[in-house]
Design a protein around this motif. Sequence first.
Motif, PDB file in Angstrom:
ATOM      1  N   ALA A  24      -4.179  14.653  10.284  1.00 54.94           N
ATOM      2  CA  ALA A  24      -4.175  14.578  11.748  1.00 54.94           C
ATOM      3  C   ALA A  24      -5.548  14.119  12.232  1.00 54.94           C
ATOM      4  CB  ALA A  24      -3.828  15.940  12.338  1.00 54.94           C
ATOM      5  N   PRO A  25      -5.634  12.979  12.926  1.00 51.64           N
ATOM      6  CA  PRO A  25      -6.933  12.430  13.313  1.00 51.64           C
ATOM      7  C   PRO A  25      -7.801  13.396  14.110  1.00 51.64           C
ATOM      8  CG  PRO A  25      -5.207  10.802  13.659  1.00 51.64           C
ATOM      9  CD  PRO A  25      -4.520  12.089  13.318  1.00 51.64           C
ATOM     10  N   GLU A  26      -7.221  14.091  15.081  1.00 51.86           N
ATOM     11  CA  GLU A  26      -8.031  14.970  15.918  1.00 51.86           C
ATOM     12  C   GLU A  26      -8.569  16.147  15.117  1.00 51.86           C
ATOM     13  OE1 GLU A  26     -10.205  16.863  18.699  1.00 51.86           O
ATOM     14  OE2 GLU A  26      -9.542  14.769  18.621  1.00 51.86           O
ATOM     15  N   ALA A  27      -7.794  16.656  14.164  1.00 57.86           N
ATOM     16  CA  ALA A  27      -8.272  17.761  13.329  1.00 57.86           C
ATOM     17  C   ALA A  27      -9.456  17.322  12.479  1.00 57.86           C
ATOM     18  CB  ALA A  27      -7.144  18.277  12.437  1.00 57.86           C
ATOM     19  N   VAL A  28      -9.381  16.111  11.914  1.00 56.17           N
ATOM     20  CA  VAL A  28     -10.503  15.600  11.110  1.00 56.17           C
ATOM     21  C   VAL A  28     -11.733  15.427  11.978  1.00 56.17           C
ATOM     22  CG1 VAL A  28     -11.330  13.650   9.733  1.00 56.17           C
ATOM     23  CG2 VAL A  28      -8.992  14.489   9.420  1.00 56.17           C
ATOM     24  N   ARG A  29     -11.560  14.850  13.171  1.00 53.54           N
ATOM     25  CA  ARG A  29     -12.705  14.665  14.058  1.00 53.54           C
ATOM     26  C   ARG A  29     -13.307  16.006  14.469  1.00 53.54           C
ATOM     27  NH1 ARG A  29      -9.792   9.799  15.790  1.00 53.54           N
ATOM     28  NH2 ARG A  29      -8.375  11.045  17.082  1.00 53.54           N
ATOM     29  N   ASP A  80     -17.020  13.445   3.247  1.00 53.56           N
ATOM     30  CA  ASP A  80     -17.280  13.645   4.660  1.00 53.56           C
ATOM     31  C   ASP A  80     -17.804  12.361   5.297  1.00 53.56           C
ATOM     32  OD1 ASP A  80     -16.664  16.345   4.273  1.00 53.56           O
ATOM     33  OD2 ASP A  80     -18.729  16.820   3.752  1.00 53.56           O
ATOM     34  N   THR A  81     -18.665  11.668   4.568  1.00 59.50           N
ATOM     35  CA  THR A  81     -19.318  10.481   5.116  1.00 59.50           C
ATOM     36  C   THR A  81     -18.318   9.438   5.571  1.00 59.50           C
ATOM     37  OG1 THR A  81     -21.224  10.878   3.678  1.00 59.50           O
ATOM     38  CG2 THR A  81     -21.012   8.679   4.623  1.00 59.50           C
ATOM     39  N   TRP A  82     -17.229   9.263   4.815  1.00 57.88           N
ATOM     40  CA  TRP A  82     -16.271   8.208   5.123  1.00 57.88           C
ATOM     41  C   TRP A  82     -14.969   8.728   5.734  1.00 57.88           C
ATOM     42  CZ3 TRP A  82     -19.722   7.585   1.100  1.00 57.88           C
ATOM     43  CH2 TRP A  82     -20.505   6.421   1.152  1.00 57.88           C
ATOM     44  N   SER A  83     -14.914   9.999   6.086  1.00 53.71           N
ATOM     45  CA  SER A  83     -13.658  10.551   6.593  1.00 53.71           C
ATOM     46  C   SER A  83     -13.226   9.874   7.893  1.00 53.71           C
ATOM     47  CB  SER A  83     -13.778  12.063   6.788  1.00 53.71           C
ATOM     48  OG  SER A  83     -14.801  12.381   7.712  1.00 53.71           O
ATOM     49  N   LEU A  84     -14.169   9.591   8.792  1.00 58.36           N
ATOM     50  CA  LEU A  84     -13.794   8.971  10.062  1.00 58.36           C
ATOM     51  C   LEU A  84     -13.497   7.484   9.902  1.00 58.36           C
ATOM     52  CD1 LEU A  84     -16.230  10.791  12.518  1.00 58.36           C
ATOM     53  CD2 LEU A  84     -13.881  11.379  11.885  1.00 58.36           C
ATOM     54  N   VAL A  85     -14.198   6.819   8.969  1.00 60.20           N
ATOM     55  CA  VAL A  85     -13.872   5.415   8.671  1.00 60.20           C
ATOM     56  C   VAL A  85     -12.459   5.341   8.095  1.00 60.20           C
ATOM     57  CG1 VAL A  85     -14.502   3.364   7.332  1.00 60.20           C
ATOM     58  CG2 VAL A  85     -16.294   4.837   8.270  1.00 60.20           C
ATOM     59  N   ALA A  86     -12.141   6.263   7.194  1.00 62.22           N
ATOM     60  CA  ALA A  86     -10.799   6.292   6.601  1.00 62.22           C
ATOM     61  C   ALA A  86      -9.750   6.514   7.679  1.00 62.22           C
ATOM     62  CB  ALA A  86     -10.710   7.385   5.539  1.00 62.22           C
ATOM     63  N   LEU A 136       0.813  -1.210   0.000  1.00 62.96           N
ATOM     64  CA  LEU A 136       0.000   0.000   0.000  1.00 62.96           C
ATOM     65  C   LEU A 136       0.851   1.266   0.000  1.00 62.96           C
ATOM     66  CD1 LEU A 136      -2.664  -1.029   2.676  1.00 62.96           C
ATOM     67  CD2 LEU A 136      -2.815  -1.243   0.182  1.00 62.96           C
ATOM     68  N   ALA A 137       0.515   2.171  -0.902  1.00 63.52           N
ATOM     69  CA  ALA A 137       1.124   3.502  -0.892  1.00 63.52           C
ATOM     70  C   ALA A 137       0.380   4.426   0.047  1.00 63.52           C
ATOM     71  CB  ALA A 137       1.121   4.083  -2.305  1.00 63.52           C
ATOM     72  N   GLY A 138      -0.913   4.188   0.232  1.00 67.83           N
ATOM     73  CA  GLY A 138      -1.698   5.042   1.110  1.00 67.83           C
ATOM     74  C   GLY A 138      -3.172   4.746   0.957  1.00 67.83           C
ATOM     75  N   LEU A 139      -3.970   5.397   1.808  1.00 69.79           N
ATOM     76  CA  LEU A 139      -5.417   5.270   1.766  1.00 69.79           C
ATOM     77  C   LEU A 139      -6.004   6.663   1.772  1.00 69.79           C
ATOM     78  CD1 LEU A 139      -7.651   2.794   3.733  1.00 69.79           C
ATOM     79  CD2 LEU A 139      -8.247   5.227   3.623  1.00 69.79           C
ATOM     80  N   LEU A 140      -6.818   6.953   0.772  1.00 63.40           N
ATOM     81  CA  LEU A 140      -7.413   8.273   0.605  1.00 63.40           C
ATOM     82  C   LEU A 140      -8.928   8.189   0.703  1.00 63.40           C
ATOM     83  CD1 LEU A 140      -5.451   9.367  -2.596  1.00 63.40           C
ATOM     84  CD2 LEU A 140      -4.933  10.065  -0.251  1.00 63.40           C
ATOM     85  N   SER A 141      -9.532   9.270   1.162  1.00 68.23           N
ATOM     86  CA  SER A 141     -10.983   9.404   1.090  1.00 68.23           C
ATOM     87  C   SER A 141     -11.299  10.867   0.870  1.00 68.23           C
ATOM     88  CB  SER A 141     -11.658   8.902   2.364  1.00 68.23           C
ATOM     89  OG  SER A 141     -13.070   8.973   2.233  1.00 68.23           O
ATOM     90  N   THR A 142     -12.262  11.147   0.009  1.00 69.55           N
ATOM     91  CA  THR A 142     -12.588  12.536  -0.312  1.00 69.55           C
ATOM     92  C   THR A 142     -14.002  12.897   0.107  1.00 69.55           C
ATOM     93  OG1 THR A 142     -13.306  11.859  -2.515  1.00 69.55           O
ATOM     94  CG2 THR A 142     -11.028  12.619  -2.298  1.00 69.55           C
ATOM     95  N   ALA A 152      -9.288   3.301   9.589  1.00 67.47           N
ATOM     96  CA  ALA A 152      -8.590   2.298   8.781  1.00 67.47           C
ATOM     97  C   ALA A 152      -7.107   2.615   8.662  1.00 67.47           C
ATOM     98  CB  ALA A 152      -9.231   2.216   7.392  1.00 67.47           C
ATOM     99  N   ARG A 153      -6.756   3.888   8.462  1.00 62.39           N
ATOM    100  CA  ARG A 153      -5.341   4.265   8.377  1.00 62.39           C
ATOM    101  C   ARG A 153      -4.614   3.940   9.671  1.00 62.39           C
ATOM    102  NH1 ARG A 153      -6.822   8.730   4.794  1.00 62.39           N
ATOM    103  NH2 ARG A 153      -7.410   9.975   6.602  1.00 62.39           N
ATOM    104  N   GLU A 154      -5.257   4.222  10.783  1.00 69.30           N
ATOM    105  CA  GLU A 154      -4.615   3.955  12.069  1.00 69.30           C
ATOM    106  C   GLU A 154      -4.340   2.455  12.236  1.00 69.30           C
ATOM    107  OE1 GLU A 154      -7.214   5.704  14.938  1.00 69.30           O
ATOM    108  OE2 GLU A 154      -6.673   7.766  14.418  1.00 69.30           O
ATOM    109  N   ARG A 155      -5.301   1.615  11.854  1.00 69.00           N
ATOM    110  CA  ARG A 155      -5.114   0.170  11.995  1.00 69.00           C
ATOM    111  C   ARG A 155      -4.075  -0.371  11.020  1.00 69.00           C
ATOM    112  NH1 ARG A 155     -11.336  -2.110  12.669  1.00 69.00           N
ATOM    113  NH2 ARG A 155     -12.102  -0.367  13.939  1.00 69.00           N
TER     114      ARG A 155
END
Length: 419
Positions: free
Chosen positions: A111-116, A92-98, A84-90, A101-104
């Motif tokens: 930055a996770p906290e900024a997205v949340r 809002d609906t899947w931003s927290l799932v993404a 994997l080179a990376g995981l992207l999501s564009t 998934a990146r963390e796992r």
Amino acid sequence: MSISVPATPGRNLIALEWLQFGLGRLVAAAAQAGLTVHLLTGDRGEYAHELARIDADSPHLVVHDVDTYDAAQVVAAAQAIGDLAGLLSTTDTWSLVAQAARERLGLPGQAPEAVRLVRDKARLRRRLFEHGLSRSAGSTVTNADDAATLASRVGLPLIVKDSSGTSSEHVWLARTPDELTGVLAEMRSRTLRGTPAAEPYFPGPLYSVETLTWQGRTRVIGLNSRIMSAPPAFREEALAFPVQLPERARVEVEQWIEQVLKTVGYDEGFAHTEFIMGDDGFEVVEINPRLGGALVGEAISRAFDINVYAAFVDLALRRRPALLDAPLVPRRGVAQILLYPPRPGVHLGCDGTESFAAHPGGPTLHSCLAPGTRVRTVTNQDGCVAVLLATGATSETALQNALSAAGELRIRTEGDEDV
């Protein structure tokens, strides 16, 4: 879930769902970098317009059917793909799932906290107020709140919204106590993604500023003007890019949005920030941790003769995006009209595109919903059946071209004649 993957060249880039448009440009940018895009989706039909324009035999796109609301299934699919080179999501609906998934998967990203934070409109409003970037802290709406108590905390007129809402769904305007009583009753009858929040209604024209941030430094790509339906609905009708501001105003916007993004800890990626430009300054409406929706990415690409999606590849490969240093000289203006049927019902298609060949601005129609799809609402963007895009010498002439071309269309709807 399909996770059996054929041999693919280069490394693999996961796209966890995507904006409805722009997939083709992402695949083209990935191919140039020797990457293969793996689209994980729960509904291939969402990408019918884009998939029809991508070579079905392209080795640089593989589509996987996955329950993308389930982070565990997303992780399993990504692990099966491997390299994997990376995981992207564009979205809002899947931003927290993404994010989960990146963390796992141990993959870098925003930055996770900024997205949340930016995905919670109530928390975002409080943060901006605490740092002097909003005139109000807003308020959460509790089950005990009636119109009088809520109005006493926030003032009238006010907006009640879903703190995690998208597409202008579940947004209500109340100007009077009686209207607020009705809004609260309506809000409590709906299933929200997040919690209900209230904030003042800030009058003025709506814009969005499109930015790219890398290692805490932000570049403004440009501004979209945004035409909305008349209140109390907040349905997007049209956008035009790029807005040309006087030099002093342009600098003020750039300095302001950099301060806003730093305040919320946003240090990487595209951001799409909608804001009111009033006589008293700027007020954030929302910050989306992504590129703008509809055809914003396409508009940016056409306006500057670039592929803005190449920056996603740079971000995935952990290299400074070339877009941060590219000369952004507008070659043309680009406008888009969001098209809605006159009433809910079964969408049958759009007539009148044969007039486009002789029309200025090279208008093109981008379908959002396939004929036969039931349109359940026309009060927010979920009811958009297609987007018309046109160009012009400036954003203003592009908008005029797009509006003129849209006037030639007739959206056909079957049923619900009594609505």
